[in-house]
Design an enzyme around this catalytic site. Structure first.
Site, PDB file in Angstrom:
ATOM      1  N   ILE A 205       0.817  -1.225  -0.063  1.00  0.00           N
ATOM      2  CA  ILE A 205       0.067   0.153   0.157  1.00  0.00           C
ATOM      3  C   ILE A 205       0.752   1.130  -0.072  1.00  0.00           C
ATOM      4  CG2 ILE A 205      -1.723   1.255   1.109  1.00  0.00           C
ATOM      5  CD1 ILE A 205      -2.740  -1.276   2.397  1.00  0.00           C
TER       6      ILE A 205
ATOM      7  N   ASP B 276      10.204   2.552   7.189  1.00  0.00           N
ATOM      8  CA  ASP B 276       9.945   1.040   7.429  1.00  0.00           C
ATOM      9  C   ASP B 276      11.167   0.250   7.676  1.00  0.00           C
ATOM     10  OD1 ASP B 276       9.327  -1.629   7.353  1.00  0.00           O
ATOM     11  OD2 ASP B 276       7.554  -1.030   6.077  1.00  0.00           O
TER      12      ASP B 276
ATOM     13  N   GLU C  59     -14.791   0.789  16.299  1.00  0.00           N
ATOM     14  CA  GLU C  59     -15.430   1.110  15.228  1.00  0.00           C
ATOM     15  C   GLU C  59     -17.043   0.618  15.182  1.00  0.00           C
ATOM     16  OE1 GLU C  59     -13.224  -0.267  11.747  1.00  0.00           O
ATOM     17  OE2 GLU C  59     -11.660   1.497  12.056  1.00  0.00           O
TER      18      GLU C  59
ATOM     19  N   HIS D  25     -13.926   3.388   7.233  1.00  0.00           N
ATOM     20  CA  HIS D  25     -13.257   2.372   7.089  1.00  0.00           C
ATOM     21  C   HIS D  25     -13.537   1.755   5.706  1.00  0.00           C
ATOM     22  CE1 HIS D  25     -10.862  -0.887   9.106  1.00  0.00           C
ATOM     23  NE2 HIS D  25     -10.305  -0.890   7.978  1.00  0.00           N
TER      24      HIS D  25
ATOM     25  N   ASP E 169      -9.550   7.159   8.049  1.00  0.00           N
ATOM     26  CA  ASP E 169     -10.577   6.251   7.652  1.00  0.00           C
ATOM     27  C   ASP E 169     -10.911   5.187   8.664  1.00  0.00           C
ATOM     28  OD1 ASP E 169     -12.240   5.120   5.440  1.00  0.00           O
ATOM     29  OD2 ASP E 169     -10.619   3.403   5.334  1.00  0.00           O
TER      30      ASP E 169
ATOM     31  N   ARG F 118      -4.894   1.151  10.902  1.00  0.00           N
ATOM     32  CA  ARG F 118      -5.551   0.677  11.805  1.00  0.00           C
ATOM     33  C   ARG F 118      -5.691   1.949  12.737  1.00  0.00           C
ATOM     34  NH1 ARG F 118      -6.851  -2.561   8.458  1.00  0.00           N
ATOM     35  NH2 ARG F 118      -7.088  -4.856   8.868  1.00  0.00           N
TER      36      ARG F 118
END
Length: 328
Positions: A156, A175, A265, A284, A260, A236
């Site tokens: 992503i 990363d 949730e 989401h 999002d 998340r």
């Protein structure tokens, strides 16, 4: 030999169902978010060989042990935070994830949130609906020559980096678990999260939820960001300390946020995020396009069929709880 697959939280896409049924596999499904007592009883009754995890609170050790026949668990998506992967490993049950299937969909959604905030679309829509017209209330800006910071450079994150190239955006990424070759020419690798937060005009999260990343963007991290910086989260919700984020947004410590995902949730009506005018939200849905759902279902079902038939599966589809790779 016949196998039974149970999809938790609703069926997979018809294309995925076709893959399994063509192989003679029996496919069953529950409704969204089945209660645990109901789920345990169902697992004991039908004893599926495999689980597909879609919409369920959590697949813990008790759930994993409810079917003596269980051989494998497959996440219908990339994030496995709703599966106790460590418990599954202890039981000898591999966990598969549909790595990269929804990458382009989520990357496009992150881009959409970033553009909507940069172009002040939410407030301009509200302004016009109240009868306004003209440029005096417009606070939009160009993204050209600004710096995008991507946290997590898996499928992503790297897709997002590719999407912003035509905009003239400079991309940096953090990363610690991917090789240098992954960054290529699309992004400059930075040595640590603090460096990324201090340099980026937009920070976009694309890492998985692990014990290492839970609450990673908290009060300290937010103070490192530029006062006009934007935070995008399509990964998340629990990666961000929402209380700290609300405080930073209301106090002018950062400029805006596009969210999002949320820690709980759906977010409660009393959640203070609703009162922040400099936030744009979505429920989401970043990876929920028709195309992504179809690709996730196909990847999930093909991998399950291969595993049940004893064929080799690429190592990248196996979840590992002890790593922090970029969210796939």
């Amino acid at each position: 030999m016949s196998f039974t697959v149970l999809s938790l939280g609703g069926p997979v896409a018809p294309e995925g169902e076709d893959v399994l049924r063509a192989a003679g596999i029996v496919l069953l499904s529950t409704g969204p978010y089945p209660g645990k007592a109901e789920l345990l009883a169902l697992l004991a009754e039908i004893q599926p060989d495999a689980l597909v995890v879609r919409l369920v609170e959590r697949v813990d050790a008790e759930v994993l042990m409810a079917s003596p026949a269980l051989k494998v668990v497959a996440k219908h998506g990339s994030g496995v935070n709703d599966i106790d992967v460590a418990a599954a490993a202890a039981l000898g049950i591999p966990v598969l994830a549909s790595v990269g299937a929804n990458a382009h969909s989520v990357a496009e959604h992150a881009l959409t949130l970033m553009l909507a905030l940069a172009k002040d679309l939410k407030s301009q829509d509200d302004f016009m609906r109240r009868g306004g017209w003209g440029r005096k209330a417009y606070r939009g800006y160009e993204l050209r020559a600004r710096t995008l910071g991507i946290v997590g450079f898996g499928a992503i994150g790297s897709a997002f980096a590719g999407l912003v190239v035509p905009l003239g955006v400079k991309t940096i990424a953090y990363d610690p678990y991917v090789p240098d070759a992954v960054f290529g020419v699309q992004a400059e690798r930075v040595p640590d999260l603090d460096t990324l937060l201090s340099r980026a005009d937009v920070v976009s999260l694309h890492c998985p939820l692990t014990e290492e990343t839970r609450g990673m963007i908290g009060a300290r991290a937010l103070t490192l960001m530029k006062r006009d910086a934007v935070l995008i989260n399509t990964a998340r919700g629990e990666i961000v300390d929402e209380r700290a984020l609300v405080k930073a947004l209301n106090g002018g410590d950062i400029g805006a946020a596009g969210l999002d995902v949320f820690a709980s949730e759906p977010p409660a009506k009393a959640n203070p995020i609703w009162k922040c005018p400099n936030v744009i939200v979505s429920p989401h849905v970043g990876g929920a396009t028709e195309e992504a759902w179809r690709e996730i279902s196909l990847m999930t079902c093909r991998n399950l069929m291969a595993f049940l038939e004893g064929r080799r599966i690429d190592a990248r589809f196996f979840a590992r709880p002890d790593r922090f790779p970029g969210e796939q």
